[in-house]
Design a protein around this motif. Structure first.
Motif, PDB file in Angstrom:
ATOM      1  N   ARG A   1      36.955  44.743  44.552  1.00  0.00           N
ATOM      2  CA  ARG A   1      36.235  45.035  45.726  1.00  0.00           C
ATOM      3  C   ARG A   1      36.680  44.958  47.098  1.00  0.00           C
ATOM      4  O   ARG A   1      36.212  45.030  48.288  1.00  0.00           O
ATOM      5  CB  ARG A   1      34.991  43.998  45.958  1.00  0.00           C
TER       6      ARG A   1
ATOM      7  N   GLU B   1      26.577  46.265  49.473  1.00  0.00           N
ATOM      8  CA  GLU B   1      26.649  46.058  48.255  1.00  0.00           C
ATOM      9  C   GLU B   1      25.868  46.498  47.171  1.00  0.00           C
ATOM     10  O   GLU B   1      25.446  46.174  46.144  1.00  0.00           O
ATOM     11  CB  GLU B   1      26.340  44.493  48.487  1.00  0.00           C
TER      12      GLU B   1
ATOM     13  N   ILE C   1      30.596  41.549  47.495  1.00  0.00           N
ATOM     14  CA  ILE C   1      31.926  41.786  47.676  1.00  0.00           C
ATOM     15  C   ILE C   1      32.663  40.389  47.908  1.00  0.00           C
ATOM     16  O   ILE C   1      33.776  40.172  47.441  1.00  0.00           O
ATOM     17  CB  ILE C   1      31.997  42.604  49.049  1.00  0.00           C
TER      18      ILE C   1
END
Length: 106
Positions: free
Chosen positions: A14, A83, A89
């Motif tokens: 991420r 998200e 994240i």
């Protein structure tokens, strides 16, 4: 002045998402709200971490601005959108508060 060091541990896979979110949205929201970022770093050893330092007049200003940020409708939407498809994240946020040492002059 009070300086806040923020260390974000990012979920695996991420890192691009958090960098995009800061670059495209978060830093602009900070600026709009009067939040000053002094500097920003990406971990040089390969850890999934970001580091940044913010500057505030005092802790009261820091508290007030962060509360405004958390309630900001643009931020809420940006976080939700970023998200939506990839999940969370940020795994962990560490916060450290510092005053500049009087003997150090930059």
């Amino acid at each position: 002045m009070v300086y806040e060091l923020r260390i974000y541990t990012i979920y695996k896979g991420r890192m691009d998402a958090i960098q995009n979110r800061f670059n495209e949205h978060t830093l602009k929201i900070f600026a709009r709200l009067g939040m000053k970022v002094v500097n920003f770093w990406i971990d040089a050893t390969g850890q999934n971490k970001l580091y940044y330092v913010m500057e505030f007049q005092d802790m009261a200003q820091r508290q007030r601005l962060w509360e405004q940020f958390k309630k900001d409708s643009e931020w809420i939407q940006v976080k939700r959108d970023s998200e939506e498809n990839g999940g969370l994240i940020v795994e962990k946020i560490e916060e450290y508060f510092m005053n500049q040492a009087e003997f150090f002059k930059d």
